[in-house]
Design a protein around this motif. Structure first.
Motif, short mmCIF file in Angstrom:
data_model
loop_
_atom_site.label_atom_id
_atom_site.label_comp_id
_atom_site.label_asym_id
_atom_site.label_seq_id
_atom_site.Cartn_x
_atom_site.Cartn_y
_atom_site.Cartn_z
N LEU D 120 0.79 -1.15 -0.08
CA LEU D 120 -0.02 -0.04 -0.01
C LEU D 120 0.97 1.17 -0.02
O LEU D 120 0.63 2.10 -0.83
N ALA D 121 1.76 1.23 1.10
CA ALA D 121 2.68 2.56 0.95
C ALA D 121 3.62 2.75 -0.25
O ALA D 121 3.61 3.86 -0.96
N ARG D 122 4.00 1.59 -0.93
CA ARG D 122 4.72 1.79 -2.05
C ARG D 122 3.73 2.22 -3.24
O ARG D 122 4.19 3.01 -4.32
N ARG D 123 2.58 1.45 -3.31
CA ARG D 123 1.79 1.83 -4.55
C ARG D 123 1.48 3.64 -4.22
O ARG D 123 1.14 4.49 -5.34
N GLU D 124 1.01 4.07 -2.98
CA GLU D 124 0.65 5.36 -2.84
C GLU D 124 1.70 6.61 -2.90
O GLU D 124 1.45 7.66 -3.43
N PHE D 125 2.86 6.04 -2.44
CA PHE D 125 3.96 7.04 -2.31
C PHE D 125 5.41 6.63 -2.75
O PHE D 125 6.25 7.24 -2.74
N ILE D 138 2.45 11.97 3.09
CA ILE D 138 2.05 10.88 3.86
C ILE D 138 0.92 11.52 4.88
O ILE D 138 -0.21 10.95 5.14
N GLN D 139 1.36 12.67 5.39
CA GLN D 139 0.82 13.31 6.57
C GLN D 139 -0.60 13.80 5.70
O GLN D 139 -1.62 13.40 6.30
N GLU D 140 -0.68 14.41 4.75
CA GLU D 140 -1.67 14.86 4.08
C GLU D 140 -2.70 13.69 3.62
O GLU D 140 -3.95 13.70 3.90
N TRP D 141 -2.27 12.79 3.29
CA TRP D 141 -2.91 11.31 2.85
C TRP D 141 -3.72 10.96 3.92
O TRP D 141 -4.95 10.60 4.04
N ARG D 143 -4.42 12.73 6.71
CA ARG D 143 -5.41 13.66 6.99
C ARG D 143 -6.85 13.78 6.36
O ARG D 143 -7.69 14.06 7.02
N GLN D 144 -6.57 13.33 5.14
CA GLN D 144 -7.79 13.26 4.17
C GLN D 144 -8.47 12.22 4.50
O GLN D 144 -9.73 12.15 4.11
N ARG D 145 -7.96 11.17 4.80
CA ARG D 145 -8.65 9.90 5.19
C ARG D 145 -9.31 9.56 6.42
O ARG D 145 -10.35 8.84 6.45
N VAL D 146 -8.77 10.03 7.61
CA VAL D 146 -9.11 9.97 8.88
C VAL D 146 -9.94 11.02 9.05
O VAL D 146 -9.60 12.33 9.13
N THR D 147 -10.92 10.77 9.85
CA THR D 147 -11.82 11.94 10.57
C THR D 147 -11.50 11.94 12.11
O THR D 147 -11.90 11.07 12.58
N PHE D 148 -11.43 13.15 12.39
CA PHE D 148 -11.17 13.06 13.77
C PHE D 148 -12.51 12.95 14.36
O PHE D 148 -13.51 13.81 14.39
N THR D 149 -12.50 11.97 15.61
CA THR D 149 -13.85 11.54 15.94
C THR D 149 -13.59 10.94 17.53
O THR D 149 -13.18 10.11 17.61
N SER D 150 -14.05 11.81 18.47
CA SER D 150 -13.92 11.41 19.88
C SER D 150 -14.60 10.26 20.17
O SER D 150 -15.87 10.15 19.67
N ALA D 179 3.06 4.14 10.68
CA ALA D 179 3.14 2.64 10.08
C ALA D 179 3.48 3.02 8.62
O ALA D 179 4.04 2.26 8.15
N LEU D 180 2.96 4.13 7.91
CA LEU D 180 3.27 4.18 6.46
C LEU D 180 4.67 4.68 6.30
O LEU D 180 5.26 4.14 5.48
N CYS D 181 5.24 5.43 7.09
CA CYS D 181 6.40 5.97 7.04
C CYS D 181 7.31 4.66 7.24
O CYS D 181 8.44 4.52 6.46
N ARG D 182 7.19 3.81 8.27
CA ARG D 182 7.91 2.89 8.23
C ARG D 182 7.99 1.80 7.26
O ARG D 182 9.02 1.19 6.94
N ALA D 183 6.76 1.54 6.71
CA ALA D 183 6.73 0.76 5.59
C ALA D 183 7.44 1.05 4.34
O ALA D 183 7.67 0.31 3.51
N LEU D 184 7.92 2.34 4.40
CA LEU D 184 8.94 2.94 3.24
C LEU D 184 10.32 3.01 3.75
O LEU D 184 11.20 3.81 3.13
N ASN D 185 10.56 2.31 5.10
CA ASN D 185 11.61 2.40 5.74
C ASN D 185 11.93 3.83 6.16
O ASN D 185 13.43 4.23 6.38
N ILE D 186 11.23 4.59 6.24
CA ILE D 186 11.58 5.92 7.05
C ILE D 186 11.39 5.84 8.43
O ILE D 186 10.40 5.68 8.85
N PRO D 187 12.32 6.17 9.38
CA PRO D 187 12.17 5.96 10.70
C PRO D 187 11.13 7.17 11.34
O PRO D 187 11.22 8.16 10.99
#
Lengths: 287, 287, 287, 287
Positions: D120-125, D138-141, D143-150, D179-187
């Motif tokens: 997934l990470a490689r396909r998107e980024f 990644i951060q923008e992605w 933010r667009q997909r997750v809705t802040f919901t208490s 998780a997405l950063c690490r999937a691309l080997n970014i610490p």
């Protein structure tokens, strides 16, 4: 025989132009559950679309409601004449002899992932005599491991989650028991209705979820959460699990209030109506 | 019209005293799929117990087999006269108007956890016109995200797993597409059969899993893995998902060999039999 | 004392321009594990980047390899002088007294979701005396429930999966045991190395995963899969679980061959070198 | 430079004889975060055991509390002198060149199952330039997909759950991004502290969870939930994910009240103290 008087009130606030509901709040028509009289009131001018499932006796009501508050009141008088059997006479049924309609209930479903539990089920119950007592052993095992905890589970919680986290409500107890039965090729299905006889300290009377297991030649009632008196359950529906057996499936955005439910048994021994009691016989509402 | 000649051979080695099987390897009886001739050979002296599901046309065969090798050979000649429709004429059906038998297929199931995908489905597809083209958009979305990979999934893999890991085989493509449709209240079911026209480089002819979606007034075929020619599919069964739709459910310990399948289309234009082709019309085998 | 001769050969075929590896295949430097002599051969002209973790003694080797085959051969002579303790003298350590470095290992990790297992762990083990014998009871519980099965798990399999499906390999046994210990606030970590003394019928000598639990004043070895002789384990690394403790982390596309491992103990009683044996004492390689 | 005045009050009711706590509520000591003055009040006569992690600057406080109410008040004055960099100058660091301490943060952890997200990470980024802008994508992605919901998530919710269900709170946003950063080997690591500048309509000032990503030669702040002003964050701790980074880990049964937090910035331009603002530079608290 048992005669029950049920009243049930549901209240929603609909927050969008139109909202479809599928309700399963009518007492099912089964061989041993007879609806003597019933009445449904809806405070909106909607035309309910009623249909029954011939295989299960489930009665569904579809409506399309308008924005604003909607109130439904269902009242019914129901006679129950259970088929009762000494448990030790009830064997499990070999795969080769199960009726086709029971086979549907040996497969895994959304909340009952029996496919993943085969080794666990065989290790725990594989050595037991194959009959009602084995199913009771499963029920007892679930009851010992899961602690009834309001708010300890949610709409996504599955049998595997409950096995791991060991807390839940009646629907979670039912899912674990069903999954373990199916893992042993014993047909088991999810039943919904209204409980009877639960300790009022546990909260107001509520919808209930329990289990039916196919033994001998029909479906028998099990109540793994163990808090109520099965002989007094009014059955609304049966299904694979909570996924297809909700008392209300709502297609839209609403605010829901807690249901207001009252279920009372007629105590009239002179006319052979007695109140439900805990009994050691196996109970079936199929006949 | 399409005329297909199918042969199918299954081989198992049974490693225990008795072993029950439920097979779903007979071509279904549907309004557009006609079995002209069929034959079943079993090398053990067993008496198959056949039964059909009146709602789906699925044909099941139950047998109890003996230890040792068992071989089944099924051959059939099948005519397909699809109901074909221009896709732009096919609307989605509002909840209030769905036939009861289609409602069973809007609920989540073992491998299609549509209840958890509602926000995702609405964000991706909620703004699209509600009809065949939206379902095609779902199919295209799945096809772009999931890579066909033998061995990249297993018998526990669900639609959520495949959405996350993005690899799978035809059954995984089907589960994701079904889950997304149901998350939008579009009835979708799992279909099994034999594919047609797949690139031989992908391996020998095999069982296939695909999708049927309820649009307009019937179920239409979708093939999310996209490797074969839907017009040539022979349908064996439909169900909620792979949990209740296996071509063989085995209750015991066996060694299985790969199935040997051959499916050929009669090319006889003079008599109006043509070979299946990729077409842009929507196809239904219901009529 | 124990003297071991280890040889280890790894072979990969690198399928892309460059490929990074992080290996953890050098015997760790611990207070009781001494590397007398070691040698590493790599058939590519790469310059390994070595670094050690001061907290664990883990030794990592990073290389960037070229396309084509790469072969690594590591040989070492290792002395082990375990710290040995009668189990009944080893208490669990209250949270308030745990050293900071042990606290890292009471939290849940990728494959050890101890947060979800607290009720289960307390029900099964909460009533037991808090010390080595309770940890042994956990180990025994895991061993009774999980069946060693090659191919019954994969790289995504977590402790919860193994608890449910009850099959796995050494890493899965370790994950379940670690998760249960942490659920009781007992620090537990994942250890990797080479096993010793396993039945050759189980396959060629291989990498091994086991568990270290903090009791008294140091980490003690547990071997939940129970197939080998802990006194002969050569330790490569410790970590939270398999996620950060692989013997090889590969950043690219490669074909991997099975490792070729040989581990032999010197039997020279005259010089006080004896072969590893199963003992009832608790063993630690920390001192 | 930024000067912040923080006050923080925690209240618990302890329901058992003794209860251990590990708090991480002291402002971390980092190269750019200086604690000018601080004070801690506890209403029970306990002796806190303080220790710092040399690698991260996290400061932990362990206490064993008595039954009944416990109140903690922490006040501090903190100076922040961020390291600021134009984002376009910040490259990702190849595996071969990452410092050892950053390598710990490329592995999957309890709530960040990066191992399952590689495709997934490689396909998107995977096609993006490898540097700060990819991490921002990644951060923008997210933010667009997750809705802040208490209330849309709970303590078991992982990055995979949030990817599927698309609702959550700040910790869930952080887990998905990590998780997405690490999937691309970014610490990438989890950071906790107190937010600054959030819209009061979202509720009272609260603890915050955000992300630090290793780029160039240090860790840079990202705030995927995007509701606050990163320049004003006071950092308490960093860790793998929420599993090892709670502001309070509680070993016992307590009732918790909501924390009462106040964080104010000194506005004194004459002395070069300005209030935090949204800026386009990358910010690091490491130097």
């Amino acid at each position: 025989m048992i005669r029950l008087k049920l009243s049930l009130e549901l209240n929603y606030e609909i927050l969008q132009p139109n909202c479809d509901f599928i309700f399963n709040i009518h007492a099912a028509h089964t061989r041993s559950q007879t609806v003597l009289q019933e009445n449904l009131f809806i405070n909106q001018p909607v035309t309910p679309n009623m249909y029954s499932d011939p295989l299960t006796g489930n009665r569904y009501m579809r409506i399309t409601a308008f924005p604003g508050p909607i109130k439904l009141i269902y009242t019914a008088t129901i006679d129950l004449a259970h088929h009762m059997m000494p448990p030790q006479l009830l064997p499990e049924v070999p795969i080769a002899q199960l009726p086709a309609m029971a086979l549907n209930y040996i497969y895994p479903s959304r909340y009952c992932q029996s496919d993943r539990l085969q080794k666990l089920a065989r290790r725990e119950f594989g050595h037991l005599w194959q009959g009602h007592s084995r199913v009771q052993a499963i029920q007892e095992w679930v009851r010992q491991r899961v602690t009834f905890t309001s708010g300890g589970s949610n709409a996504s919680t599955s049998a595997i989650d409950t096995l791991i986290e060991q807390v839940g409500v009646c629907r979670d107890f039912a899912h674990v028991m069903i999954a373990l039965c199916r893992a042993l090729n014993i047909p088991a299905r999810f039943a919904t209705g209204v409980d009877y006889g639960a300790d009022p300290a546990l909260g107001p009377q509520d919808f209930h979820a329990y289990v039916e297991v196919y033994l001998g030649d029909r479906w028998y009632i099990f109540d793994p959460s163990g808090l109520a008196i099965p002989m007094g359950f009014v059955r609304f529906g049966t299904g694979h699990d909570a996924a297809d057996s909700a008392f209300a499936t709502i297609f839209g955005t609403v605010n829901s209030q807690s249901p207001i439910i009252n279920l009372e048994a007629i105590n009239d021994p002179a006319n052979n109506y007695f109140v439900p009691y805990r009994c050691s016989d196996a109970l079936s509402t199929d006949a």
